[in-house]
Design an enzyme around this catalytic site. Structure first.
Site, PDB file in Angstrom:
ATOM      1  N   LYS A  22      68.344  34.068  48.508  1.00 32.28           N
ATOM      2  CA  LYS A  22      68.529  33.572  47.136  1.00 32.28           C
ATOM      3  C   LYS A  22      67.212  33.095  46.541  1.00 32.28           C
ATOM      4  O   LYS A  22      66.884  33.399  45.390  1.00 32.28           O
ATOM      5  CB  LYS A  22      69.529  32.415  47.130  1.00 32.28           C
ATOM      6  CG  LYS A  22      69.629  31.663  45.801  1.00 32.28           C
ATOM      7  CD  LYS A  22      70.557  30.475  45.882  1.00 32.28           C
ATOM      8  CE  LYS A  22      69.842  29.206  46.229  1.00 32.28           C
ATOM      9  NZ  LYS A  22      69.300  28.487  45.069  1.00 32.28           N
ATOM     10  N   ASN A  23      66.448  32.341  47.329  1.00 32.13           N
ATOM     11  CA  ASN A  23      65.216  31.762  46.813  1.00 32.13           C
ATOM     12  C   ASN A  23      64.095  32.780  46.649  1.00 32.13           C
ATOM     13  O   ASN A  23      63.056  32.464  46.071  1.00 32.13           O
ATOM     14  CB  ASN A  23      64.762  30.611  47.720  1.00 32.13           C
ATOM     15  CG  ASN A  23      65.660  29.406  47.605  1.00 32.13           C
ATOM     16  OD1 ASN A  23      66.257  29.164  46.554  1.00 32.13           O
ATOM     17  ND2 ASN A  23      65.796  28.652  48.676  1.00 32.13           N
ATOM     18  N   ARG A  93      68.220  25.482  38.801  1.00 32.57           N
ATOM     19  CA  ARG A  93      66.845  24.989  38.778  1.00 32.57           C
ATOM     20  C   ARG A  93      65.875  26.132  38.489  1.00 32.57           C
ATOM     21  O   ARG A  93      64.820  25.937  37.877  1.00 32.57           O
ATOM     22  CB  ARG A  93      66.532  24.360  40.142  1.00 32.57           C
ATOM     23  CG  ARG A  93      65.094  23.924  40.359  1.00 32.57           C
ATOM     24  CD  ARG A  93      64.775  22.698  39.560  1.00 32.57           C
ATOM     25  NE  ARG A  93      63.413  22.233  39.790  1.00 32.57           N
ATOM     26  CZ  ARG A  93      62.865  21.211  39.159  1.00 32.57           C
ATOM     27  NH1 ARG A  93      63.568  20.554  38.253  1.00 32.57           N
ATOM     28  NH2 ARG A  93      61.643  20.834  39.419  1.00 32.57           N
ATOM     29  N   ASP A 117      70.736  21.466  41.884  1.00 27.21           N
ATOM     30  CA  ASP A 117      71.414  20.470  42.707  1.00 27.21           C
ATOM     31  C   ASP A 117      71.036  19.057  42.291  1.00 27.21           C
ATOM     32  O   ASP A 117      69.882  18.777  41.945  1.00 27.21           O
ATOM     33  CB  ASP A 117      71.036  20.659  44.183  1.00 27.21           C
ATOM     34  CG  ASP A 117      71.696  21.882  44.786  1.00 27.21           C
ATOM     35  OD1 ASP A 117      72.721  22.310  44.243  1.00 27.21           O
ATOM     36  OD2 ASP A 117      71.185  22.394  45.791  1.00 27.21           O
ATOM     37  N   ASP A 313      65.873  21.921  52.876  1.00 29.16           N
ATOM     38  CA  ASP A 313      67.178  22.540  52.637  1.00 29.16           C
ATOM     39  C   ASP A 313      68.029  22.654  53.898  1.00 29.16           C
ATOM     40  O   ASP A 313      69.228  22.947  53.804  1.00 29.16           O
ATOM     41  CB  ASP A 313      66.995  23.936  52.032  1.00 29.16           C
ATOM     42  CG  ASP A 313      66.693  23.880  50.544  1.00 29.16           C
ATOM     43  OD1 ASP A 313      66.956  22.836  49.924  1.00 29.16           O
ATOM     44  OD2 ASP A 313      66.181  24.872  49.997  1.00 29.16           O
ATOM     45  N   MET A 335      61.621  13.709  50.504  1.00 27.34           N
ATOM     46  CA  MET A 335      61.451  14.487  49.282  1.00 27.34           C
ATOM     47  C   MET A 335      62.479  14.121  48.210  1.00 27.34           C
ATOM     48  O   MET A 335      62.143  13.994  47.034  1.00 27.34           O
ATOM     49  CB  MET A 335      61.548  15.982  49.586  1.00 27.34           C
ATOM     50  CG  MET A 335      60.385  16.520  50.391  1.00 27.34           C
ATOM     51  SD  MET A 335      60.504  18.317  50.553  1.00 27.34           S
ATOM     52  CE  MET A 335      59.019  18.657  51.512  1.00 27.34           C
TER      53      MET A 335
END
Length: 427
Positions: A22-23, A93, A117, A313, A335
Site C-alpha cells: 500500500k505504501n 494521509r 490514521d 507501523d 513517534m
C-alpha cells in the site's frame, strides 16, 4: 458499516500471498502525474486507500484502465487543475503526495489538509520546507495549502525529520527540476526505494537508492513504462504474528525476506522465528514464544526508529505477540502519541499491560485472552485487535473495520482460507 465476528482459538495453517505494498502504491500512483505517457502498474492492492487515491487522481484528469486483476494503466495526458474533494483528502494521509508531482508537472496545487490514521499530530512542515528549497512558494489560508512554482531548481535539501512522505514528495519534485538535488536525512523504507526504482524506469536519474542521502540529476521529461509493486511487508508480518499467536504453521509466498532483517531480530526477542525459502517464508507452529531479556536479565525495550530499524507501523502487532510470550518487555513508540491507546482493549481481553504514558507500555505474558466487543481505531491497531481476537477464547466482534480495509485486501477471506472462523457482517 460492516463488522468482523471472530470465534478465536483456531490455529492458522496453509499458504498465503500478500497483496502489493500500500505504501508503495500510493506514491507510485501520484508519480504517474510526472509523465504524459501511459504507465502500467502491476500488483496494485485493491484496498480503500488506493481507491481513494484513484478518485483524487481521476478528478485531476488522469485516466485509469483496469487491464486485469491488480493491473492498471494510468495515463496523465490530460492533466488539469481541480478543486480536490476535502473529504477524500481527509480520508488518506497520502493525499499530501500530490504536492511534489503536481507542482513538478503543473506548477500549482491547492490541497485540503491531509487525513489518515488518528495516532497523534502528523506535521507537514517537512514537506513545505523541502519544497521551498526547490523554489516552491507555499501558504495556508481558508483551510487550503497553496503551492505555486515558476520552475523547480535543484538544491541541497536537509530534511528536518526523517519523514517518509516528505522524502517521497522531495523526490518527485526533484526528478524533473533543473540541475542536481541532494536529499539528506532521507528515509529508505522499501516503498521509498520502490518509488526511486519506478522513477528511474521512467527515465529519472536517482542514485544512492536505499541510503539516507539521495543524489538526483534532473531530467527534462519522463516517459511511460511498466512496473510491478512489491509485496506489503506489513501484511507479511501481520500473517507472521497471526501464525505465532494462534500456534499455526504458515507459508507466505513472495514475502521479500530481504526487507525483514531487523523485524526478524525484534520478533526473535519475542520468541518468534521463521525460515526463508527463496522468496517465501515458513513460520513453524512450534514457536518458543519467550521474551529474550537483555544482558543481566534486564527487561528488554523494543523501540521504533527510522528504517532500517523497527518500523512504527508494526508496534501494535508486536504488542499483541508479546501478550502471548513468556516474560516482560517494554515497548516505546516516540513517534506518535496515540499509538498505544488501543492497549486498553487488549487489557479488556485479559492482557497484562501497563500503559506508562502515551508513548510507552509494559507487557507481561503470556496472558489468556477472551473474546470481546471492540472498535478498530486505525489500520494498524485494527489488524492487531484482529490478531488478538484470533488467539482469544470465545467470540469477538470488531466494529469500524473500514479502517482495516484501508490497508488490507480481503483479509477476512485470506484468514478464512487458513482456518480462521471469521465473518464479515453488514450492520
Amino acid at each position: 458499516m460492516p463488522k468482523f465476528v471472530i470465534e478465536g482459538g483456531h490455529p492458522l495453517n496453509g499458504e498465503v500471498t500478500p497483496a502489493g505494498n500500500k505504501n508503495a502504491a500510493l506514491p507510485l500512483l501520484s508519480a504517474c502525474i510526472l509523465t504524459d505517457e501511459p504507465v502500467v502498474l502491476h500488483n496494485v492492492p485493491q484496498i480503500r486507500d488506493v481507491q481513494s487515491m484513484r478518485c483524487l487522481l481521476e478528478s485531476l484528469g488522469l485516466e485509469f484502465t483496469s487491464l486485469e486483476d491488480h493491473t492498471w494503466r494510468v495515463h496523465a495526458k490530460n492533466l488539469r487543475p481541480a478543486d480536490l474533494d476535502p473529504d477524500l483528502c481527509r480520508n488518506i494521509r497520502a493525499s499530501i503526495l500530490l504536492a511534489g508531482s503536481m507542482i513538478s508537472r503543473f506548477g500549482e496545487l491547492h490541497l485540503p489538509p491531509p487525513g489518515g490514521d488518528v495516532i497523534g499530530r502528523r506535521r507537514v512542515d517537512t514537506h513545505i520546507l523541502a519544497l521551498q528549497k526547490l523554489g516552491v512558494e507555499t501558504n495556508y489560508s481558508n483551510r487550503l495549502f497553496h503551492f505555486v512554482s515558476n520552475g523547480l531548481r535543484g538544491n541541497d535539501i536537509l530534511l528536518d525529520e526523517a519523514s517518509v512522505t516528505a522524502t517521497e514528495n522531495a523526490i518527485m519534485a526533484s526528478v524533473t527540476a533543473a540541475g542536481d538535488t541532494v536529499i539528506r536525512n532521507a528515509t529508505s523504507e522499501p516503498h521509498v526505494q520502490e518509488l526511486c526504482h519506478f522513477l528511474n524506469a521512467l527515465g529519472a536519474k536517482i542514485e544512492n537508492i536505499g541510503s539516507n542521502t539521495l543524489h538526483i540529476s534532473g531530467v527534462r521529461r519522463l516517459h511511460g513504462g511498466e512496473f510491478t509493486i512489491g509485496p506489503d511487508y506489513l501484511e507479511v508480518v501481520s500473517f507472521i504474528g497471526a501464525a505465532a499467536v494462534t500456534h499455526g504453521s504458515l507459508k507466505i509466498h513472495q514475502a521479500a525476506p530481504q526487507h525483514l532483517d531487523m523485524i526478524r531480530l525484534v520478533f526473535g526477542r519475542l520468541g518468534v522465528e521463521w525460515h526463508v525459502d527463496g522468496e517465501d517464508l515458513i513460520i513453524p507452529s512450534d514457536q518458543r514464544l519467550e521474551v529474550e531479556p537483555d544482558l543481566g536479565g534486564v527487561i528488554p525495550e523494543i523501540s521504533v526508529m527510522p528504517w532500517p530499524a523497527f518500523p512504527t507501523d508494526l508496534m501494535s502487532i508486536a504488542i499483541v505477540v508479546a501478550t502471548q510470550s513468556k516474560g516482560t518487555v517494554l515497548f516505546h513508540d516516540w513517534m506518535y502519541p496515540s499509538r498505544m491507546f488501543f492497549t486498553d482493549k487488549l487489557v479488556g481481553m485479559g492482557a497484562q499491560i501497563v500503559l506508562c504514558d502515551p508513548h510507552r507500555c509494559i507487557v507481561q505474558g503470556p496472558s489468556k485472552l477472551y473474546g470481546e466487543k471492540m472498535e478498530s481505531p486505525d489500520i494498524r491497531a485494527g489488524i492487531a485487535l484482529l490478531l488478538a481476537a484470533l488467539s482469544a477464547k470465545g467470540k469477538s466482534t470488531i466494529h469500524n473495520i473500514g479502517q482495516i480495509d484501508r490497508g488490507y485486501e480481503s483479509v477476512d477471506k485470506k484468514l478464512s482460507a487458513l482456518g480462521a472462523d471469521i465473518q464479515r457482517i453488514e450492520e
